[in-house]
Scaffold this active site. Structure first.
Site, short mmCIF file in Angstrom:
data_model
loop_
_atom_site.label_atom_id
_atom_site.label_comp_id
_atom_site.label_asym_id
_atom_site.label_seq_id
_atom_site.Cartn_x
_atom_site.Cartn_y
_atom_site.Cartn_z
N HIS A 65 -15.93 -26.22 -8.95
CA HIS A 65 -16.41 -26.84 -7.70
C HIS A 65 -16.25 -28.36 -7.76
CE1 HIS A 65 -19.97 -28.07 -9.82
NE2 HIS A 65 -20.42 -26.85 -9.99
N CYS A 95 -38.71 -23.92 -18.37
CA CYS A 95 -37.46 -24.63 -18.65
C CYS A 95 -37.17 -25.54 -17.45
CB CYS A 95 -36.33 -23.62 -18.85
SG CYS A 95 -34.71 -24.34 -18.52
N CYS A 98 -30.22 -21.34 -20.69
CA CYS A 98 -29.66 -22.47 -21.45
C CYS A 98 -29.10 -22.03 -22.80
CB CYS A 98 -30.72 -23.53 -21.74
SG CYS A 98 -31.48 -24.20 -20.29
N LYS A 154 -25.25 -22.20 -5.71
CA LYS A 154 -24.78 -20.99 -5.02
C LYS A 154 -25.86 -20.47 -4.10
CE LYS A 154 -21.87 -18.38 -8.03
NZ LYS A 154 -21.92 -17.26 -8.91
N HIS A 156 -16.99 -30.24 -11.13
CA HIS A 156 -15.94 -30.12 -12.17
C HIS A 156 -14.72 -30.96 -11.77
CE1 HIS A 156 -17.93 -25.99 -12.17
NE2 HIS A 156 -18.33 -26.54 -13.30
N LYS A 167 -29.23 -30.56 -4.61
CA LYS A 167 -28.40 -30.13 -5.74
C LYS A 167 -27.44 -29.05 -5.25
CE LYS A 167 -28.90 -29.09 -10.53
NZ LYS A 167 -29.63 -28.71 -11.66
N CYS A 214 -34.81 -20.01 -23.85
CA CYS A 214 -34.37 -19.87 -22.46
C CYS A 214 -32.99 -19.23 -22.48
CB CYS A 214 -34.33 -21.23 -21.75
SG CYS A 214 -33.53 -21.09 -20.13
N HIS A 229 -34.00 -24.23 -15.43
CA HIS A 229 -33.99 -22.90 -14.77
C HIS A 229 -35.31 -22.55 -14.11
CE1 HIS A 229 -30.47 -22.73 -17.44
NE2 HIS A 229 -29.98 -22.01 -16.45
N1 MSP Z 1 -19.61 -25.73 -21.37
C1 MSP Z 1 -20.45 -26.85 -21.30
C2 MSP Z 1 -19.75 -28.09 -21.81
C3 MSP Z 1 -19.27 -28.00 -23.22
S1 MSP Z 1 -18.41 -29.44 -23.68
C4 MSP Z 1 -18.18 -29.29 -25.30
C5 MSP Z 1 -20.87 -27.09 -19.84
N2 MSP Z 1 -20.08 -26.56 -18.90
S2 MSP Z 1 -20.33 -26.68 -17.31
O1 MSP Z 1 -19.37 -25.82 -16.68
O2 MSP Z 1 -21.68 -26.47 -16.97
O3 MSP Z 1 -19.88 -28.13 -16.97
C6 MSP Z 1 -20.80 -29.21 -16.91
C7 MSP Z 1 -20.03 -30.41 -16.46
O4 MSP Z 1 -19.42 -30.17 -15.17
C8 MSP Z 1 -20.86 -31.65 -16.21
O5 MSP Z 1 -21.17 -32.34 -17.41
C9 MSP Z 1 -19.94 -32.42 -15.30
O6 MSP Z 1 -18.88 -32.93 -16.03
C10 MSP Z 1 -19.44 -31.33 -14.39
N3 MSP Z 1 -20.36 -31.12 -13.28
C11 MSP Z 1 -20.92 -29.94 -12.90
N4 MSP Z 1 -21.68 -30.14 -11.78
C12 MSP Z 1 -21.65 -31.44 -11.43
C13 MSP Z 1 -22.15 -32.18 -10.33
N5 MSP Z 1 -22.88 -31.65 -9.38
N6 MSP Z 1 -21.81 -33.48 -10.26
C14 MSP Z 1 -21.00 -34.09 -11.18
N7 MSP Z 1 -20.51 -33.41 -12.22
C15 MSP Z 1 -20.91 -32.11 -12.45
O7 MSP Z 1 -21.84 -27.78 -19.63
#
Ligand code: MSP
Length: 642
Positions: free
Chosen positions: A19, A144, A130, A299, A22, A296, A127, A147
């Site tokens: 999304h 948590c 997490c 989904k 990412h 935030k 949790c 969550h």
């Molecule tokens: N798998 C772990 C990361 C392991 S790294 C060794 C993880 N994955 S995640 O899919 O949850 O990705 C988190 C990351 O996605 C955030 O740190 C950020 O880079 C990005 N984002 C997810 N949602 C976001 C927003 N709403 N806004 C900005 N970035 C965000 O955590």
């Protein structure tokens, strides 16, 4: 040549589709990697997917497929999305890759052999969301914080990593290398965590509970905790321990993450590296969260923003530009389409697009579409010297880029664009074109403007690669790499007189604002006139108020004054003015820089919190905050407002 450059994104969980969040992180990595590609030949950009653990196993179960089939599907969604957003990662790692798994095993064994991992029975609050144990201190009202659910009490024997042993080392390291975690607020957050005693990290999960993971080399009844597995991707992708890439890129490693995963990256990872005998990363760059219409993204609310949808409606470069220009790296930002459309219309269609078509069209009209010869002996007004302004813009841009202040880097480019627009207005090429005697001046003016566009094309390349290539082509050049090398961008007078220029094109068409359903607050007639109107005045009374356009050049919070922000504004006067505004509840100071506001310019100066305020900023205000009035299109600072 500058040293090599290595950038990573987090590896994303494959339990959800990609999304906006990412996409933002990965575009940041692409922008910085393309930027460093302009100053060095050796860059490496890594992204990938995090595929082990309970979360993934449960997601697969829900869909009634094997974990393997499930991770293959979603990982492909990520991998295939990036090229569509013009993201050029050098490698895509998956934690289910055999090479990665071998490196995790090797590092675990090494740390175990040196006595930093021990076995213990543990009862704790776990949790499942997490996938970790929580201490009572970390829970909020027993739940948590992520969550909002009560963790389950689990008693089991597990392996623990002696993080506590390295706590003081990490504190000292961060204090000695204060820019290792940036922006500074996140370094402070990590140091604040480290003020409390650090618990050892539980790095195993019994296979009786979770099978989807990397087996511990010293106990086949356990798999590795996902974070211990995932963080290692940053070195396994380089061919740890001895690969060439490891030698070249690990010493200059930089990570980008959002604030949600600060703790694993700011605490676990440096300690894991230290224990494994590796130097720690050069910088951890931490950004804030994108919220959507103030909430935030989730989904369940149904407000998840799909990057491809935005690309299809607004164009890829406009989307990339908006993300980089609107978020202050490090702070949260609010996404809404109205703001995106405003940015496209003002910065892209108006400032950049108009300048480009104006200049190329003039080159066609006055010089039959070829780059004019420039006579260096023609006198120029030094205050209008575009080459000098280009040097300043490039310096500010580079400094901002290298500290990941993407919005500031773009601001520097847009200041240059605005200067070029001013240059056209002041030099009036259409007047110069009227007489033969002023032909040499006209040649200089158009040549300089074309050169200025070449510099702009180079500087926007990391953020808007397609637009940069279109501009370069319209300047009669081949849009291949050398034009996007910093040395080339900096060299003024690169365009060869006589080169033919293709006809101008529209870089960014203006876009209509999406129609908004009226909100309740807009509907209610009683709201419209609340508070009541003041008594009538005649026009001469209004005429005594001198309202002016001003550009915010600097904005700072005022210590101990929660509501106030100190603004230094350009009102077209020889010196900047200082104005104190009660708008801190609605703005982070940084986000105001570059905005054009309206100032009551002849208000008697007043002292606020010891600061002399010379004027007042107009703002719409009610109980929920104060929103400043900005201009629909840019105007020169000092322009009267009537
Ligand atoms: N798998 C772990 C990361 C392991 S790294 C060794 C993880 N994955 S995640 O899919 O949850 O990705 C988190 C990351 O996605 C955030 O740190 C950020 O880079 C990005 N984002 C997810 N949602 C976001 C927003 N709403 N806004 C900005 N970035 C965000 O955590």
């Amino acid at each position: 040549m500058s040293p090599p450059f290595y950038i990573t994104t987090p590896i994303y969980y494959v339990n959800a589709r990609p999304h906006l969040g990412h996409a933002y992180t990965t575009i940041c990595a692409d922008v910085i990697s393309r930027y460093y590609g302009m100053v060095t030949d050796d860059t490496f950009f890594l992204t990938g997917t995090d595929e082990h653990g309970d979360k993934i196993m449960r997601a697969a179960k829900k869909e009634n497929i094997t974990p393997r089939a499930y991770v293959d599907n979603i990982s492909t969604l990520f991998r295939d999305l990036w090229p569509q957003l013009n993201i050029r990662n050098d490698y895509f790692i998956r934690t289910t890759d055999a090479d990665h798994m071998a490196v995790v095993t090797e590092i675990l064994q090494k740390i175990y052999d040196q006595g930093d991992i021990y076995f213990n029975e543990y009862e704790g609050k776990y949790c499942f969301g997490c996938e970790r144990f929580y201490t009572d201190r970390e829970l909020v009202d027993g739940k948590c914080p992520d969550h909002q659910s009560e963790p389950e009490v689990i008693k089991e024997s597990n392996y623990f990593f002696k993080m506590s042993k390295y706590q003081q080392w990490l504190i000292d390291y961060i204090n000695e290398n204060p820019d290792v975690i940036r922006p500074e607020r996140y370094k402070n957050e990590v140091l604040a965590f480290l003020r409390e005693p650090l618990d050892d990290l539980c790095i195993s999960r019994p296979k009786s509970r979770i099978k989807w993971g990397i087996s511990l080399p010293f106990d086949p009844d356990y798999v590795t905790y996902v974070w211990f597995d995932a963080l290692i991707n940053y070195v396994s992708a380089l061919g740890y321990p001895n690969g060439d890439k490891m030698q070249t890129f690990w010493p200059v490693a930089q990570h980008i993450v959002a604030k949600d995963i600060l703790k694993p990256h700011g605490i676990y990872w440096p300690i894991m590296l230290k224990a494994a005998g590796l130097p720690i990363y050069r910088h951890l760059n931490v950004h804030g969260y994108w919220n959507v219409d103030q909430s935030k993204m989730s989904k369940s609310i149904g407000n998840v923003v799909e990057p491809l949808q935005l690309k299809n409606v607004y164009g890829l470069d406009a989307f990339r530009f908006f993300l980089m220009r609107d978020m202050v790296f490090g702070l949260d930002s609010n996404f809404n389409e109205e703001a995106l459309v405003n940015r496209i219309n003002s910065d892209l269609a108006n400032d950049l697009g108009n300048l480009f078509s104006r200049v190329v069209t003039m080159a066609h009209k006055y010089f039959k579409g070829v780059v004019p010869v420039m006579d260096p002996t023609v006198a120029q007004d030094s205050s209008l010297d575009l080459s000098e302004k280009a040097v300043q813009a490039i310096a500010a841009y580079q400094q901002a880029m290298e500290s990941f202040a993407f919005h500031k880097a773009l601001l520097a480019v847009w200041e240059f664009i605005s200067h070029m627009n001013k240059y056209v207005d002041v030099t009036t090429p259409w007047v110069l074109a009227k007489s033969k005697a002023s032909r040499p001046q006209l040649e200089v003016v158009i040549y300089n403007l074309l050169e200025g566009l070449r510099v702009v094309a180079g500087l926007i390349y990391p953020v808007m690669p397609d637009t940069a290539a279109t501009m370069i082509k319209h300047l009669g050049l081949d849009a291949d790499q050398p034009f996007f090398k910093m040395e080339m961008i900096k060299a003024w007078k690169t365009l060869t007189p006589g080169i033919e220029l293709p006809k101008s094109t529209t870089l960014f068409p203006r876009i209509e604002q999406p129609r908004k359903e009226p909100t309740d607050a807009m509907d209610k007639p009683e709201n419209a006139l609340s508070p009541e109107l003041k008594s009538e005045i005649d026009i001469s009374a209004f005429g005594t108020i001198d309202l002016r356009v001003a550009t915010v050049m600097k904005a700072e919070a005022i210590p101990r004054a929660k509501k106030l922000i100190k603004l230094d504004v350009d009102m077209g006067e020889p010196q900047l003015r200082t104005v104190v505004a009660g708008i801190a509840g609605s703005y982070e100071p940084d986000t105001l820089v570059g905005k054009q506001v309206v100032i009551v310019a002849n208000l008697k100066p007043a002292k606020l919190m010891g600061i002399r305020s010379q004027g007042m900023v107009l703002a719409a205000s009610n109980d929920s905050g104060a929103i400043v009035l900005t201009l629909d299109k840019p105007m020169p600072p000092g322009t009267p407002v009537q």
